[in-house]
Motif scaffolding. Sequence first.
Motif, PDB file in Angstrom:
ATOM      1  N   UNK A 292      32.668  33.928  35.607  1.00 27.79           N
ATOM      2  CA  UNK A 292      31.860  33.890  36.848  1.00 27.79           C
ATOM      3  C   UNK A 292      32.647  35.339  37.001  1.00 27.79           C
ATOM      4  N   UNK A 293      31.844  36.955  36.681  1.00 28.63           N
ATOM      5  CA  UNK A 293      32.564  37.984  37.136  1.00 28.63           C
ATOM      6  C   UNK A 293      32.872  38.408  38.880  1.00 28.63           C
TER       7      UNK A 293
ATOM      8  N   UNK B 129      25.610  38.262  20.946  1.00 31.16           N
ATOM      9  CA  UNK B 129      25.446  36.882  22.082  1.00 31.16           C
ATOM     10  C   UNK B 129      23.927  37.300  22.123  1.00 31.16           C
ATOM     11  N   UNK B 130      23.802  36.218  23.418  1.00 28.63           N
ATOM     12  CA  UNK B 130      22.705  35.810  24.218  1.00 28.63           C
ATOM     13  C   UNK B 130      23.847  35.749  25.003  1.00 28.63           C
ATOM     14  N   UNK B 131      22.455  36.499  26.837  1.00 25.27           N
ATOM     15  CA  UNK B 131      22.699  35.873  27.607  1.00 25.27           C
ATOM     16  C   UNK B 131      22.423  35.377  28.754  1.00 25.27           C
ATOM     17  N   UNK B 132      22.432  35.285  29.751  1.00 25.71           N
ATOM     18  CA  UNK B 132      21.882  35.506  31.607  1.00 25.71           C
ATOM     19  C   UNK B 132      22.252  35.679  32.468  1.00 25.71           C
ATOM     20  N   UNK B 133      22.087  37.028  33.225  1.00 27.40           N
ATOM     21  CA  UNK B 133      22.703  37.213  34.334  1.00 27.40           C
ATOM     22  C   UNK B 133      22.627  36.793  35.588  1.00 27.40           C
ATOM     23  N   UNK B 134      23.672  36.427  36.366  1.00 28.78           N
ATOM     24  CA  UNK B 134      22.427  35.812  38.253  1.00 28.78           C
ATOM     25  C   UNK B 134      23.830  35.958  38.831  1.00 28.78           C
ATOM     26  N   UNK B 135      23.080  36.226  39.802  1.00 26.21           N
ATOM     27  CA  UNK B 135      23.730  36.304  41.391  1.00 26.21           C
ATOM     28  C   UNK B 135      24.488  35.477  42.100  1.00 26.21           C
ATOM     29  N   UNK B 136      25.315  34.881  42.733  1.00 28.19           N
ATOM     30  CA  UNK B 136      25.821  33.827  43.252  1.00 28.19           C
ATOM     31  C   UNK B 136      24.420  33.228  43.824  1.00 28.19           C
ATOM     32  N   UNK B 137      23.612  33.468  44.486  1.00 29.24           N
ATOM     33  CA  UNK B 137      22.401  32.714  44.986  1.00 29.24           C
ATOM     34  C   UNK B 137      21.393  32.065  43.541  1.00 29.24           C
ATOM     35  N   UNK B 138      21.562  32.357  42.459  1.00 26.65           N
ATOM     36  CA  UNK B 138      20.991  32.238  41.955  1.00 26.65           C
ATOM     37  C   UNK B 138      19.556  33.287  41.103  1.00 26.65           C
TER      38      UNK B 138
ATOM     39  N   UNK C 160      29.840  45.431  44.872  1.00 24.58           N
ATOM     40  CA  UNK C 160      29.678  44.228  45.915  1.00 24.58           C
ATOM     41  C   UNK C 160      29.551  42.773  45.216  1.00 24.58           C
ATOM     42  N   UNK C 161      29.073  42.663  44.281  1.00 25.11           N
ATOM     43  CA  UNK C 161      28.079  41.366  44.113  1.00 25.11           C
ATOM     44  C   UNK C 161      28.802  40.605  42.875  1.00 25.11           C
ATOM     45  N   UNK C 162      29.823  39.265  43.208  1.00 20.55           N
ATOM     46  CA  UNK C 162      29.913  38.583  41.701  1.00 20.55           C
ATOM     47  C   UNK C 162      28.596  38.235  40.876  1.00 20.55           C
ATOM     48  N   UNK C 163      28.976  38.674  39.604  1.00 23.99           N
ATOM     49  CA  UNK C 163      27.716  38.661  38.522  1.00 23.99           C
ATOM     50  C   UNK C 163      28.452  36.714  38.022  1.00 23.99           C
ATOM     51  N   UNK C 164      27.415  36.426  37.375  1.00 19.00           N
ATOM     52  CA  UNK C 164      27.446  34.824  36.929  1.00 19.00           C
ATOM     53  C   UNK C 164      26.885  34.790  35.290  1.00 19.00           C
ATOM     54  N   UNK C 165      27.846  34.664  34.495  1.00 17.59           N
ATOM     55  CA  UNK C 165      26.886  34.775  32.948  1.00 17.59           C
ATOM     56  C   UNK C 165      26.936  33.635  32.038  1.00 17.59           C
ATOM     57  N   UNK C 166      25.351  33.148  32.212  1.00 20.47           N
ATOM     58  CA  UNK C 166      25.708  32.444  31.034  1.00 20.47           C
ATOM     59  C   UNK C 166      24.999  32.718  29.846  1.00 20.47           C
ATOM     60  N   UNK C 167      26.419  32.661  28.432  1.00 20.85           N
ATOM     61  CA  UNK C 167      25.935  33.047  27.360  1.00 20.85           C
ATOM     62  C   UNK C 167      26.388  31.971  25.975  1.00 20.85           C
TER      63      UNK C 167
ATOM     64  N   UNK D 220      33.171  41.525  40.872  1.00 21.35           N
ATOM     65  CA  UNK D 220      32.805  43.260  41.756  1.00 21.35           C
ATOM     66  C   UNK D 220      33.696  43.863  40.811  1.00 21.35           C
ATOM     67  N   UNK D 221      34.731  43.776  41.051  1.00 24.11           N
ATOM     68  CA  UNK D 221      36.000  44.913  40.562  1.00 24.11           C
ATOM     69  C   UNK D 221      36.073  45.267  38.581  1.00 24.11           C
ATOM     70  N   UNK D 222      34.905  43.261  37.814  1.00 27.60           N
ATOM     71  CA  UNK D 222      35.116  44.095  36.915  1.00 27.60           C
ATOM     72  C   UNK D 222      33.311  43.771  36.496  1.00 27.60           C
ATOM     73  N   UNK D 223      32.936  44.122  37.094  1.00 30.25           N
ATOM     74  CA  UNK D 223      31.093  44.050  36.878  1.00 30.25           C
ATOM     75  C   UNK D 223      30.979  45.418  37.898  1.00 30.25           C
ATOM     76  N   UNK D 224      30.032  45.586  38.675  1.00 24.57           N
ATOM     77  CA  UNK D 224      29.679  46.991  39.139  1.00 24.57           C
ATOM     78  C   UNK D 224      30.339  47.542  40.156  1.00 24.57           C
ATOM     79  N   UNK D 225      31.544  47.541  40.211  1.00 20.75           N
ATOM     80  CA  UNK D 225      32.301  47.630  41.585  1.00 20.75           C
ATOM     81  C   UNK D 225      32.178  46.994  42.761  1.00 20.75           C
ATOM     82  N   UNK D 226      33.828  47.574  43.832  1.00 23.35           N
ATOM     83  CA  UNK D 226      33.033  46.883  45.277  1.00 23.35           C
ATOM     84  C   UNK D 226      32.213  48.385  46.030  1.00 23.35           C
ATOM     85  N   UNK D 227      31.799  47.449  47.087  1.00 20.40           N
ATOM     86  CA  UNK D 227      30.689  48.909  47.091  1.00 20.40           C
ATOM     87  C   UNK D 227      31.439  48.903  48.163  1.00 20.40           C
TER      88      UNK D 227
END
Length: 227
Positions: free
Chosen positions: A75-76, A11-20, A135-142, A78-85
């Motif tokens: 859109x991932x 795979x290839x991907x780019x991961x972003x925060x909600x603000x881009x 606590x962050x939502x992570x957006x993957x384009x893959x 927080x609980x399926x990314x780096x966890x809740x804060x």
Amino acid sequence: MTIKEGDFVKISYTAKLEDGTVIDSTDENVAKEAGVYEEHARYGDIVIVVGEGHVLKGLEEDIIGKEVGYKGTVEVPPEKAFGEYDPNKKEMVTLKKFKEKPKPGDRVRVGDKVGVVEKVVGRRAIIDFNHPLAGKKIIFEYEIKEKIEDPVEKIKALFLIHTGRELEAKVEDGKAIVEVPKDVAFNQFFILGKITAVNKIFEHLPEIREVELVERYVKEETKEESS
């Protein structure tokens, strides 16, 4: 070519925060443009074993059921990314724990934990041990580039995943023969990783009954021998 758990996929991907804001990418140019390039990181498509946690859980779950060639966004949460804060993961630590007085924003290690200095108050520092992206939502384009079927490529992928090294390999009569570079003889990360890689070979390639790790040394010719 539907992807399922246990498949080896490229795979290839780019991961972003909600603000881009780009936080990670397999594309070297994208990483450089976003200011997240790491000099010693390996860029380019990556091979993962689906279901083994080689990428974030939310991305992995989205890959299952897709087909080779799929391009999309997920859109991932927080609980399926780096966890809740977790505010309870902040601790007050005496400055005696540090060789040099830390500053707010410094990443520090305390025992087996790594955190960020939030503030320094008197002779103590408040350390936040949450992951920086908690606590962050992570957006993957893959994109799913390929499903790996060749046993040799699977073996090479497992060693790369677990040791960080690209090794040469071949398969002969149920035996995997892997060439080990001589510069890793005392590399603790490689020594531990190779054990995991071998166990994963037996798990994912039932036709492999033996793994042989070969250290190859070639005598350098002296001037007298070459003349």
